[in-house]
Design a protein around this motif. Structure first.
Motif, PDB file in Angstrom:
ATOM      1  N   GLN A 129       7.549  10.518   5.696  1.00 39.06           N
ATOM      2  CA  GLN A 129       8.687  10.060   4.898  1.00 39.06           C
ATOM      3  C   GLN A 129       8.344  10.037   3.412  1.00 39.06           C
ATOM      4  OE1 GLN A 129      10.597   6.414   6.169  1.00 39.06           O
ATOM      5  NE2 GLN A 129      10.493   6.970   8.335  1.00 39.06           N
ATOM      6  N   ASP A 130       7.120   9.593   3.097  1.00 37.59           N
ATOM      7  CA  ASP A 130       6.731   9.441   1.695  1.00 37.59           C
ATOM      8  C   ASP A 130       5.951  10.628   1.146  1.00 37.59           C
ATOM      9  OD1 ASP A 130       7.807   6.966   2.147  1.00 37.59           O
ATOM     10  OD2 ASP A 130       5.901   5.891   2.129  1.00 37.59           O
ATOM     11  N   ASP A 131       5.345  11.427   2.027  1.00 42.03           N
ATOM     12  CA  ASP A 131       4.500  12.549   1.608  1.00 42.03           C
ATOM     13  C   ASP A 131       3.414  12.075   0.636  1.00 42.03           C
ATOM     14  OD1 ASP A 131       3.585  15.163   1.525  1.00 42.03           O
ATOM     15  OD2 ASP A 131       4.937  15.747  -0.109  1.00 42.03           O
ATOM     16  N   SER A 132       2.754  10.963   1.021  1.00 45.72           N
ATOM     17  CA  SER A 132       1.789  10.330   0.123  1.00 45.72           C
ATOM     18  C   SER A 132       0.338  10.550   0.533  1.00 45.72           C
ATOM     19  CB  SER A 132       2.047   8.812   0.081  1.00 45.72           C
ATOM     20  OG  SER A 132       3.343   8.539  -0.393  1.00 45.72           O
ATOM     21  N   MET A 133       0.119  11.393   1.573  1.00 45.13           N
ATOM     22  CA  MET A 133      -1.247  11.531   2.095  1.00 45.13           C
ATOM     23  C   MET A 133      -1.815  12.937   1.931  1.00 45.13           C
ATOM     24  SD  MET A 133      -0.902   9.203   5.555  1.00 45.13           S
ATOM     25  CE  MET A 133      -2.669   9.292   5.904  1.00 45.13           C
ATOM     26  N   GLY A 134      -1.149  13.771   1.191  1.00 47.51           N
ATOM     27  CA  GLY A 134      -1.638  15.131   1.005  1.00 47.51           C
ATOM     28  C   GLY A 134      -1.497  15.953   2.270  1.00 47.51           C
ATOM     29  N   VAL A 189       0.850  -1.197   0.000  1.00 46.61           N
ATOM     30  CA  VAL A 189       0.000   0.000   0.000  1.00 46.61           C
ATOM     31  C   VAL A 189       0.881   1.241   0.000  1.00 46.61           C
ATOM     32  CG1 VAL A 189      -1.628   1.375   1.356  1.00 46.61           C
ATOM     33  CG2 VAL A 189      -1.979  -1.090   1.112  1.00 46.61           C
ATOM     34  N   ARG A 190       1.905   1.209   0.826  1.00 49.73           N
ATOM     35  CA  ARG A 190       2.813   2.352   0.916  1.00 49.73           C
ATOM     36  C   ARG A 190       3.496   2.628  -0.427  1.00 49.73           C
ATOM     37  NH1 ARG A 190       7.902   2.887   5.213  1.00 49.73           N
ATOM     38  NH2 ARG A 190       8.621   4.933   4.457  1.00 49.73           N
ATOM     39  N   THR A 191       3.945   1.570  -1.087  1.00 46.75           N
ATOM     40  CA  THR A 191       4.586   1.730  -2.401  1.00 46.75           C
ATOM     41  C   THR A 191       3.607   2.292  -3.424  1.00 46.75           C
ATOM     42  OG1 THR A 191       6.104  -0.102  -1.957  1.00 46.75           O
ATOM     43  CG2 THR A 191       5.754   0.489  -4.261  1.00 46.75           C
ATOM     44  N   ALA A 192       2.380   1.756  -3.425  1.00 54.55           N
ATOM     45  CA  ALA A 192       1.374   2.222  -4.376  1.00 54.55           C
ATOM     46  C   ALA A 192       0.975   3.662  -4.093  1.00 54.55           C
ATOM     47  CB  ALA A 192       0.144   1.315  -4.319  1.00 54.55           C
ATOM     48  N   ALA A 193       0.826   4.010  -2.821  1.00 54.84           N
ATOM     49  CA  ALA A 193       0.438   5.377  -2.461  1.00 54.84           C
ATOM     50  C   ALA A 193       1.484   6.377  -2.927  1.00 54.84           C
ATOM     51  CB  ALA A 193       0.240   5.486  -0.954  1.00 54.84           C
ATOM     52  N   LYS A 194       2.737   6.023  -2.761  1.00 56.60           N
ATOM     53  CA  LYS A 194       3.814   6.923  -3.180  1.00 56.60           C
ATOM     54  C   LYS A 194       3.808   7.103  -4.691  1.00 56.60           C
ATOM     55  CE  LYS A 194       8.746   7.779  -2.468  1.00 56.60           C
ATOM     56  NZ  LYS A 194      10.010   7.268  -1.851  1.00 56.60           N
ATOM     57  N   THR A 197       0.423  11.657  -9.932  1.00 57.24           N
ATOM     58  CA  THR A 197      -0.815  12.415 -10.130  1.00 57.24           C
ATOM     59  C   THR A 197      -0.912  13.676  -9.285  1.00 57.24           C
ATOM     60  OG1 THR A 197      -2.090  11.294  -8.394  1.00 57.24           O
ATOM     61  CG2 THR A 197      -1.977  10.213 -10.560  1.00 57.24           C
ATOM     62  N   GLY A 198      -0.088  13.784  -8.246  1.00 55.71           N
ATOM     63  CA  GLY A 198      -0.172  14.929  -7.344  1.00 55.71           C
ATOM     64  C   GLY A 198      -1.319  14.826  -6.351  1.00 55.71           C
ATOM     65  N   LEU A 199      -2.013  13.694  -6.337  1.00 54.67           N
ATOM     66  CA  LEU A 199      -3.131  13.480  -5.428  1.00 54.67           C
ATOM     67  C   LEU A 199      -2.720  12.549  -4.281  1.00 54.67           C
ATOM     68  CD1 LEU A 199      -5.911  12.871  -8.114  1.00 54.67           C
ATOM     69  CD2 LEU A 199      -5.627  14.918  -6.701  1.00 54.67           C
ATOM     70  N   PRO A 200      -3.409  12.610  -3.155  1.00 54.18           N
ATOM     71  CA  PRO A 200      -3.079  11.706  -2.055  1.00 54.18           C
ATOM     72  C   PRO A 200      -3.226  10.244  -2.494  1.00 54.18           C
ATOM     73  CG  PRO A 200      -4.545  13.445  -1.294  1.00 54.18           C
ATOM     74  CD  PRO A 200      -4.517  13.533  -2.781  1.00 54.18           C
ATOM     75  N   GLY A 201      -2.176   9.467  -2.277  1.00 57.52           N
ATOM     76  CA  GLY A 201      -2.250   8.059  -2.641  1.00 57.52           C
ATOM     77  C   GLY A 201      -3.073   7.255  -1.658  1.00 57.52           C
ATOM     78  N   TYR A 202      -3.120   7.754  -0.414  1.00 54.75           N
ATOM     79  CA  TYR A 202      -3.885   7.083   0.631  1.00 54.75           C
ATOM     80  C   TYR A 202      -4.435   8.148   1.565  1.00 54.75           C
ATOM     81  CZ  TYR A 202      -4.970   4.300   4.794  1.00 54.75           C
ATOM     82  OH  TYR A 202      -5.606   3.739   5.862  1.00 54.75           O
ATOM     83  N   ALA A 203      -5.651   7.938   2.047  1.00 52.68           N
ATOM     84  CA  ALA A 203      -6.260   8.883   2.983  1.00 52.68           C
ATOM     85  C   ALA A 203      -6.720   8.142   4.219  1.00 52.68           C
ATOM     86  CB  ALA A 203      -7.436   9.614   2.331  1.00 52.68           C
ATOM     87  N   ARG A 243     -10.330  11.979  -6.299  1.00 55.70           N
ATOM     88  CA  ARG A 243      -9.200  12.742  -5.775  1.00 55.70           C
ATOM     89  C   ARG A 243      -8.441  12.027  -4.655  1.00 55.70           C
ATOM     90  NH1 ARG A 243      -8.652  17.182  -8.062  1.00 55.70           N
ATOM     91  NH2 ARG A 243      -7.199  17.952  -6.479  1.00 55.70           N
ATOM     92  N   ILE A 244      -8.665  10.730  -4.488  1.00 60.69           N
ATOM     93  CA  ILE A 244      -7.944   9.934  -3.501  1.00 60.69           C
ATOM     94  C   ILE A 244      -7.652   8.573  -4.104  1.00 60.69           C
ATOM     95  CG2 ILE A 244      -8.196   8.681  -1.310  1.00 60.69           C
ATOM     96  CD1 ILE A 244      -9.668  11.082  -0.207  1.00 60.69           C
ATOM     97  N   GLY A 245      -6.441   8.069  -3.852  1.00 64.74           N
ATOM     98  CA  GLY A 245      -6.057   6.789  -4.429  1.00 64.74           C
ATOM     99  C   GLY A 245      -6.611   5.591  -3.694  1.00 64.74           C
TER     100      GLY A 245
END
Length: 460
Positions: free
Chosen positions: A253-258, A183-188, A194-200, A276-278
């Motif tokens: 660390q990943d900055d994947s949550m907006g 999940v972490r890899t995909a969210a990043k 896309t510039g959108l949150p990969g995970y919320a 707008r959310i992965g």
């Protein structure tokens, strides 16, 4: 929890307020009916109120149909619903219905206190009784293996993901993440492409604690555990710390949550449906709101089983039908027969399942959204096939969930003060997602102090 998961919240929250109508008196031991072999009268709860005329008519029509098929049984329905605050008094006063519906958080405590009937023999007489999925029966099964409740509806939390954003990020939407590392890899990847949150992750209205609990289960942990005959908080055990640390890494660390972190599950779902959310934690049933409430594109909606942190598990919610412990043998038999007729027929009878699915499709209600199987594949597969003949949802998008949930352990919500525990955990999740300096262990220690007080109050 609030809309759009209001139906789920009704399952999770033990303190649901009772309807205003006065409850009918239970017939108690049922000795008269047993001795004379005459007509058995049972009371049942959860009749829709007069403000819901269509649902109420459907309910009363089915009561009438049941009575025609079982002329020796008389059903007296009430509008009462589960209320933990008044349950004990109603039971002691002989006011409790013969059949009543409780959240899955309740049966184990009720069993230990002798407050619901042992219906093992009556259940064994049901059609397909040997084909129940043992996981679905577990919340109503005692330590001795005796059955005290039957599931009426159950759900499992899952990973809901945007198939279109997966494609844009170079990910395979038909092979979604199976672990939290994935999940972490995909969210990043989604965030970078896309510039959108990969995970919320929700943080408010108890939904932050609710979803953190689900993740904790996948690391092999729990919110609370039994010590000395009471439930105590387990926030500082390693699994919950691992779950919160994972969130912190994803965020900082990943900055994947907006940047928007103060939201509940309803707000997150609205953003998800807007594309707008992965990924988010939800149930497959949120698909219904995705298309009916938020006008989301059905094609983007994908569902996978809740990923694993080392333990294939998920949070199980829902409801169970249980029987008054004062019911006599004839009443217990009639009660279980009613439960099977009203709640389970469409779960084990393909003809009935297909007929209901056809009617729902005609009314524009989504058909084909997967649920937790209450029976083993020999029974559930033909039922699913009958339903899917009238499917109005993209069945392929739910395949990863159906494959993964077969291997999972179902863990119910905390049995004592669940909502108080969730509220305490909201603060820990919020701290970790809004302050980079926040220490997961320290935040859980703060939250545990609140949880300890709530558990002590609830178990006085």
């Amino acid at each position: 929890m609030r809309s759009p998961w209001s139906r789920i919240a009704a399952c999770c929250t033990a303190g649901i307020l009772a309807a205003g109508a006065a409850a009918c008196s239970s017939s108690g031991s049922g000795s008269a009916a047993d001795a004379k072999g005459g007509k058995v009268t049972i009371t049942v709860t959860d009749m829709p109120p007069t403000t819901q005329p269509a649902s109420r008519k459907e309910f009363t029509d089915r009561v009438a149909a049941f009575e025609r098929a079982n002329p020796d049984i008389d059903i007296k329905p009430t509008e009462a619903v589960w209320d933990a605050k008044t349950f004990t008094a109603r039971l002691a006063g002989g006011q409790l219905e013969t059949v009543f519906i409780v959240p899955l958080t309740e049966p184990q405590g009720l069993i230990k206190r002798g407050q619901i009937a042992d219906i093992t023999d009556e259940v064994k007489a049901l059609p397909n009784a040997a084909q129940f999925d043992s996981r679905s029966l577990a919340p109503g099964t005692g330590a001795d293996g005796h059955i005290h409740g039957l599931p009426t509806s159950e759900y499992a939390l899952s990973l809901v993901y945007n198939r279109e954003l997966f494609k844009k990020a170079g990910l395979d939407p038909d092979n979604p993440p199976k672990t939290w590392d994935e999940v972490r890899t995909a969210a990043k990847a989604i965030s970078e492409k896309t510039g959108l949150p990969g995970y919320a992750q929700p943080t408010t209205n108890n939904t932050g604690g609710w979803t953190l609990t689900a993740v904790t289960y996948t690391y092999g942990g729990v919110d609370e555990k039994e010590e000395g005959g009471k439930q105590v908080a387990a926030f500082n055990d390693a699994p919950m710390q691992q779950a919160l640390e994972w969130l912190k890494e994803l965020r900082w660390q990943d900055d994947s949550m907006g940047s928007q972190q103060l939201r509940d599950s309803a707000e997150i779902q609205k953003s998800f449906s807007a594309g707008r959310i992965g990924m988010m934690i939800a149930t497959p049933s949120t698909f219904d709101e995705h298309i009916t409430k938020y006008n989301g594109d059905p094609a983007i909606y994908g569902v996978a089983a809740l990923p694993s942190g080392g333990t294939p598990a998920t949070l199980l919610g829902g409801k169970m039908a249980v029987v008054n412990p004062k019911a006599g043998e004839a009443e217990r038999k009639a009660a279980v027969k009613w439960i099977d007729y009203y709640f389970l027929t469409a779960k084990h009878d393909p003809k009935e399942a297909g007929a209901r699915a056809k009617a729902k499709a005609a009314d524009g209600i989504p058909v084909g959204t997967p649920t937790v199987p209450l029976y083993q594949p020999a029974v559930s597969a033909p039922v699913d096939q009958a339903i899917n003949e009238h499917a109005t949802v993209p069945l392929k998008n739910f395949a990863p969930f159906l494959a993964g949930v077969k291997q999972q352990k179902f863990v119910t919500e905390p049995s004592v003060a669940a909502q108080d525990l969730y509220a305490a955990l909201d603060s820990a999740v919020t701290a970790v997602l809004t302050r980079e300096s926040a220490d997961p262990k320290a935040e859980l220690e703060k939250a545990e102090k609140k949880a300890v007080a709530a558990l002590e109050r609830a178990q006085r």
